[in-house]
Design an enzyme around this catalytic site. Structure first.
Site, PDB file in Angstrom:
ATOM      1  N   GLY A 124       0.752  -1.377   0.092  1.00  0.00           N
ATOM      2  CA  GLY A 124       0.092   0.166   0.072  1.00  0.00           C
ATOM      3  C   GLY A 124       0.904   1.396   0.003  1.00  0.00           C
ATOM      4  O   GLY A 124       2.161   1.235  -0.190  1.00  0.00           O
ATOM      5  N   GLN A 125       0.188   2.293   0.044  1.00  0.00           N
ATOM      6  CA  GLN A 125       0.976   3.687   0.049  1.00  0.00           C
ATOM      7  C   GLN A 125       1.913   3.761   1.176  1.00  0.00           C
ATOM      8  O   GLN A 125       2.690   4.411   1.131  1.00  0.00           O
ATOM      9  CB  GLN A 125      -0.013   4.827  -0.100  1.00  0.00           C
ATOM     10  CG  GLN A 125      -1.375   5.325  -0.417  1.00  0.00           C
ATOM     11  CD  GLN A 125      -1.546   6.440  -0.094  1.00  0.00           C
ATOM     12  OE1 GLN A 125      -0.975   7.553  -0.669  1.00  0.00           O
ATOM     13  NE2 GLN A 125      -2.424   6.908   0.831  1.00  0.00           N
ATOM     14  N   ILE A 126       1.248   3.500   2.315  1.00  0.00           N
ATOM     15  CA  ILE A 126       2.200   3.661   3.635  1.00  0.00           C
ATOM     16  C   ILE A 126       3.514   2.774   3.374  1.00  0.00           C
ATOM     17  O   ILE A 126       4.786   3.147   3.721  1.00  0.00           O
ATOM     18  CB  ILE A 126       1.289   3.746   4.911  1.00  0.00           C
ATOM     19  CG1 ILE A 126       0.339   4.806   4.965  1.00  0.00           C
ATOM     20  CG2 ILE A 126       2.253   3.596   6.047  1.00  0.00           C
ATOM     21  CD1 ILE A 126      -0.487   4.621   6.199  1.00  0.00           C
ATOM     22  N   ASN A 183     -13.043  -4.896   9.988  1.00  0.00           N
ATOM     23  CA  ASN A 183     -11.807  -4.626  10.482  1.00  0.00           C
ATOM     24  C   ASN A 183     -11.501  -5.517  11.620  1.00  0.00           C
ATOM     25  O   ASN A 183     -10.501  -6.473  12.024  1.00  0.00           O
ATOM     26  CB  ASN A 183     -11.113  -3.352  10.537  1.00  0.00           C
ATOM     27  CG  ASN A 183     -10.736  -2.800   9.289  1.00  0.00           C
ATOM     28  OD1 ASN A 183      -9.908  -3.304   8.590  1.00  0.00           O
ATOM     29  ND2 ASN A 183     -11.359  -1.822   8.771  1.00  0.00           N
ATOM     30  N   GLY A 200      -3.017   0.795  10.718  1.00  0.00           N
ATOM     31  CA  GLY A 200      -4.460   0.681  10.085  1.00  0.00           C
ATOM     32  C   GLY A 200      -5.643   0.886  11.015  1.00  0.00           C
ATOM     33  O   GLY A 200      -5.598   0.467  12.244  1.00  0.00           O
ATOM     34  N   ASP A 231      -0.415  12.257  14.618  1.00  0.00           N
ATOM     35  CA  ASP A 231      -1.267  13.477  15.242  1.00  0.00           C
ATOM     36  C   ASP A 231      -0.463  14.537  16.182  1.00  0.00           C
ATOM     37  O   ASP A 231      -0.703  15.410  16.018  1.00  0.00           O
ATOM     38  CB  ASP A 231      -2.417  12.931  16.277  1.00  0.00           C
ATOM     39  CG  ASP A 231      -3.322  11.880  15.313  1.00  0.00           C
ATOM     40  OD1 ASP A 231      -3.714  12.205  14.265  1.00  0.00           O
ATOM     41  OD2 ASP A 231      -3.380  10.799  15.748  1.00  0.00           O
ATOM     42  N   HIS A 251      -7.354   7.597  18.039  1.00  0.00           N
ATOM     43  CA  HIS A 251      -7.102   8.257  16.648  1.00  0.00           C
ATOM     44  C   HIS A 251      -8.197   8.390  15.821  1.00  0.00           C
ATOM     45  O   HIS A 251      -8.454   7.544  15.106  1.00  0.00           O
ATOM     46  CB  HIS A 251      -5.952   7.448  15.996  1.00  0.00           C
ATOM     47  CG  HIS A 251      -5.571   7.909  14.538  1.00  0.00           C
ATOM     48  ND1 HIS A 251      -4.953   8.983  14.316  1.00  0.00           N
ATOM     49  CD2 HIS A 251      -6.030   7.150  13.551  1.00  0.00           C
ATOM     50  CE1 HIS A 251      -4.986   9.138  13.061  1.00  0.00           C
ATOM     51  NE2 HIS A 251      -5.599   8.104  12.416  1.00  0.00           N
TER      52      HIS A 251
HETATM   53  P1  NAX Z   1      -3.656   1.433   0.987  1.00  0.00           P
HETATM   54  O1  NAX Z   1      -4.961   1.086   0.641  1.00  0.00           O
HETATM   55  O2  NAX Z   1      -2.654   2.276   0.149  1.00  0.00           O
HETATM   56  O3  NAX Z   1      -2.731   0.120   1.400  1.00  0.00           O
HETATM   57  C1  NAX Z   1      -3.231  -0.724   2.429  1.00  0.00           C
HETATM   58  C2  NAX Z   1      -3.032  -2.146   1.921  1.00  0.00           C
HETATM   59  O4  NAX Z   1      -3.219  -2.995   2.812  1.00  0.00           O
HETATM   60  C3  NAX Z   1      -3.448  -2.582   0.586  1.00  0.00           C
HETATM   61  O5  NAX Z   1      -2.196  -2.791  -0.515  1.00  0.00           O
HETATM   62  C4  NAX Z   1      -4.158  -4.061   0.918  1.00  0.00           C
HETATM   63  O6  NAX Z   1      -4.093  -4.883  -0.223  1.00  0.00           O
HETATM   64  C5  NAX Z   1      -3.293  -4.120   2.159  1.00  0.00           C
HETATM   65  N1  NAX Z   1      -4.563  -5.173   3.143  1.00  0.00           N
HETATM   66  C6  NAX Z   1      -5.690  -4.714   3.222  1.00  0.00           C
HETATM   67  N2  NAX Z   1      -6.294  -5.755   4.038  1.00  0.00           N
HETATM   68  C7  NAX Z   1      -4.980  -6.597   4.474  1.00  0.00           C
HETATM   69  C8  NAX Z   1      -4.760  -7.687   5.244  1.00  0.00           C
HETATM   70  N3  NAX Z   1      -5.986  -8.350   6.096  1.00  0.00           N
HETATM   71  N4  NAX Z   1      -3.658  -8.281   5.423  1.00  0.00           N
HETATM   72  C9  NAX Z   1      -2.682  -7.626   4.814  1.00  0.00           C
HETATM   73  N5  NAX Z   1      -2.777  -6.677   4.046  1.00  0.00           N
HETATM   74  C10 NAX Z   1      -3.825  -6.142   3.589  1.00  0.00           C
HETATM   75  O7  NAX Z   1      -3.564   2.362   2.606  1.00  0.00           O
HETATM   76  P2  NAX Z   1      -2.599   3.224   2.909  1.00  0.00           P
HETATM   77  O8  NAX Z   1      -2.699   4.630   2.660  1.00  0.00           O
HETATM   78  O9  NAX Z   1      -1.332   2.469   3.239  1.00  0.00           O
HETATM   79  O10 NAX Z   1      -3.212   3.261   4.769  1.00  0.00           O
HETATM   80  C11 NAX Z   1      -3.213   1.933   5.546  1.00  0.00           C
HETATM   81  C12 NAX Z   1      -3.831   2.295   6.674  1.00  0.00           C
HETATM   82  O11 NAX Z   1      -3.356   3.163   7.588  1.00  0.00           O
HETATM   83  C13 NAX Z   1      -5.441   2.596   6.415  1.00  0.00           C
HETATM   84  O12 NAX Z   1      -6.170   1.689   7.375  1.00  0.00           O
HETATM   85  C14 NAX Z   1      -5.294   3.906   6.852  1.00  0.00           C
HETATM   86  O13 NAX Z   1      -6.772   4.520   7.311  1.00  0.00           O
HETATM   87  C15 NAX Z   1      -4.357   4.052   8.207  1.00  0.00           C
HETATM   88  N6  NAX Z   1      -3.866   5.190   8.497  1.00  0.00           N
HETATM   89  C16 NAX Z   1      -3.627   5.226   9.665  1.00  0.00           C
HETATM   90  C17 NAX Z   1      -2.816   6.533  10.306  1.00  0.00           C
HETATM   91  C18 NAX Z   1      -2.644   6.961  11.680  1.00  0.00           C
HETATM   92  O14 NAX Z   1      -2.156   7.939  12.197  1.00  0.00           O
HETATM   93  N7  NAX Z   1      -2.933   5.842  12.516  1.00  0.00           N
HETATM   94  C19 NAX Z   1      -2.571   7.847   9.450  1.00  0.00           C
HETATM   95  C20 NAX Z   1      -2.507   7.363   7.926  1.00  0.00           C
HETATM   96  C21 NAX Z   1      -3.440   6.362   7.653  1.00  0.00           C
HETATM   97  O15 NAX Z   1      -4.768   6.999   7.217  1.00  0.00           O
END
Ligand code: NAX
Length: 326
Positions: free
Chosen positions: A14-16, A105, A130, A159, A187
């Site tokens: 994913g992006q992160i 989730n 996540g 944050d 969060h």
């Molecule tokens: P992306 O949608 O770009 O990437 C997520 C990746 O996780 C995808 O490649 C997907 O295939 C994979 N995935 C989904 N379910 C899975 C599982 N059960 N096992 C393994 N891989 C799985 O999202 P991204 O921008 O990388 O963000 C990831 C998470 O971080 C999101 O839930 C987002 O809401 C959360 N965040 C949390 C933050 C925080 O401060 N705690 C801030 C940034 C972000 O919003």
């Protein structure tokens, strides 16, 4: 050469993940002397992209990167892990209620908690990124009872960093001057960034920024809604800053905290400051490099107490929803 530290990362394609893996592999968490193994975990549809990410990791020829495993098998991915960074989760889609998101989730994090308990190394520590990260962390922790509750963390560092950046800008100082910044609670948009106990240039923030209306009407909502502002501007959610926050969270947990300072992370509450014991809630934390503790003796005004209570109430509601799945 030291033995490698094994880090399992979900959502690695994913992006992160794309901002996170290369920095970990270059030593950003554990320093320039510590080799790392990366166990990269994706769901089946993400495996093709993950293969490309692995090619790029190989092509960096990182001196500290010992081994990379890519897998969509959780048990294989968490096997022998010393740290698990749970980044992957299912995002909220149009028409989805918050309860639906929690339920989807919840099931994922029940499975991940069980798999981590069965497969990870004895010293495993887990950071959940996540969303909803506090409740996902709580869910995994509840389903991995053999792992002590002080090894589970939910990320509120982004944050904290956002709050520090806002205070630095308002005070006209470098962000390094801002310390003692607590994010309390969930969060989510109910989080409470604690201006009143922050310091700027070593002085209490209220002695430097004497504008309470700005604090209540601008600072707090800006921090609470910064994620949405980044999406509105970039068309994508925060990624590089989130990866940076994950790196900083782990680094500060394994490094002694500077005297007098603290940092924010969601931990399993011991009831400090009236927060509900057993809930994963963000608190002011210090580390000695090995163990952490909640910083005690911080004074909270009525405004703060009310905000923190509201955020913790939201966490209890999320937990009640998820508990139905256990
Ligand atoms: P992306 O949608 O770009 O990437 C997520 C990746 O996780 C995808 O490649 C997907 O295939 C994979 N995935 C989904 N379910 C899975 C599982 N059960 N096992 C393994 N891989 C799985 O999202 P991204 O921008 O990388 O963000 C990831 C998470 O971080 C999101 O839930 C987002 O809401 C959360 N965040 C949390 C933050 C925080 O401060 N705690 C801030 C940034 C972000 O919003």
């Amino acid at each position: 050469m030291k033995d490698p530290i094994k880090i399992a990362i979900t959502g690695a394609a994913g992006q992160i993940g794309y901002s996170l893996l290369f920095r970990i592999a270059s030593g950003a968490i554990f320093g320039p002397e510590q080799p790392v193994d990366l166990n990269l975990i994706e769901i089946e549809p993400g495996m093709k992209a993950l293969a490309g990410v692995k090619m790029e990791l190989d092509d960096c020829a990182f001196p500290l990167l010992n081994k990379v495993v890519t897998t969509c098998n959780m048990d294989e991915g968490f096997y022998g892990a010393n740290w698990a960074l749970l980044v992957g989760s299912v995002p909220r889609k149009a028409g989805m209620e918050r309860g639906d998101l929690l339920g989807i989730n919840g099931k994922i994090f029940i499975g991940q908690g069980k798999s981590i308990a069965a497969n990870a190394a004895d010293d495993i520590r887990v950071l959940v990124v996540g969303n909803p990260c506090n409740t996902n962390c709580w869910t995994a922790m509840k389903n991995a009872s053999k792992i002590p509750s002080n090894r589970w963390f939910a990320m509120t560092r982004l944050d904290e960093n956002r709050a520090k950046a806002q205070l630095a800008e308002k005070a006209g100082v470098h962000v390094n001057e801002v310390s003692n910044m607590t994010i309390w609670g969930n969060h989510s948009s109910t989080q409470y960034p604690d201006f009143f106990n922050a310091k700027i240039g070593g002085k209490p923030a209220p002695e430097v920024i004497k504008d309470e209306a700005w604090v209540k009407d601008t600072f707090i909502p800006t921090v609470q809604k910064r994620g949405a502002a980044v999406i509105a501007a970039r068309g994508l959610s925060s990624a590089a800053s989130a990866a940076n926050a994950a790196i900083e969270t782990v680094r500060t947990l394994v490094t002694p905290t500077k005297a007098g300072d603290w940092f924010s992370v969601g931990v399993c509450s011991d009831g400090s400051y009236g927060t509900p014991a057993g809930t994963v809630t963000s608190l002011p934390i210090r580390s000695n490099g090995k163990d952490w503790e909640v910083v005690q003796g911080i004074e909270l005004n009525e405004f703060a107490k009310e905000k923190i209570a509201a955020s913790n109430k939201e966490l209890l509601e999320e937990q009640a929803e998820i508990s139905k799945l256990f």
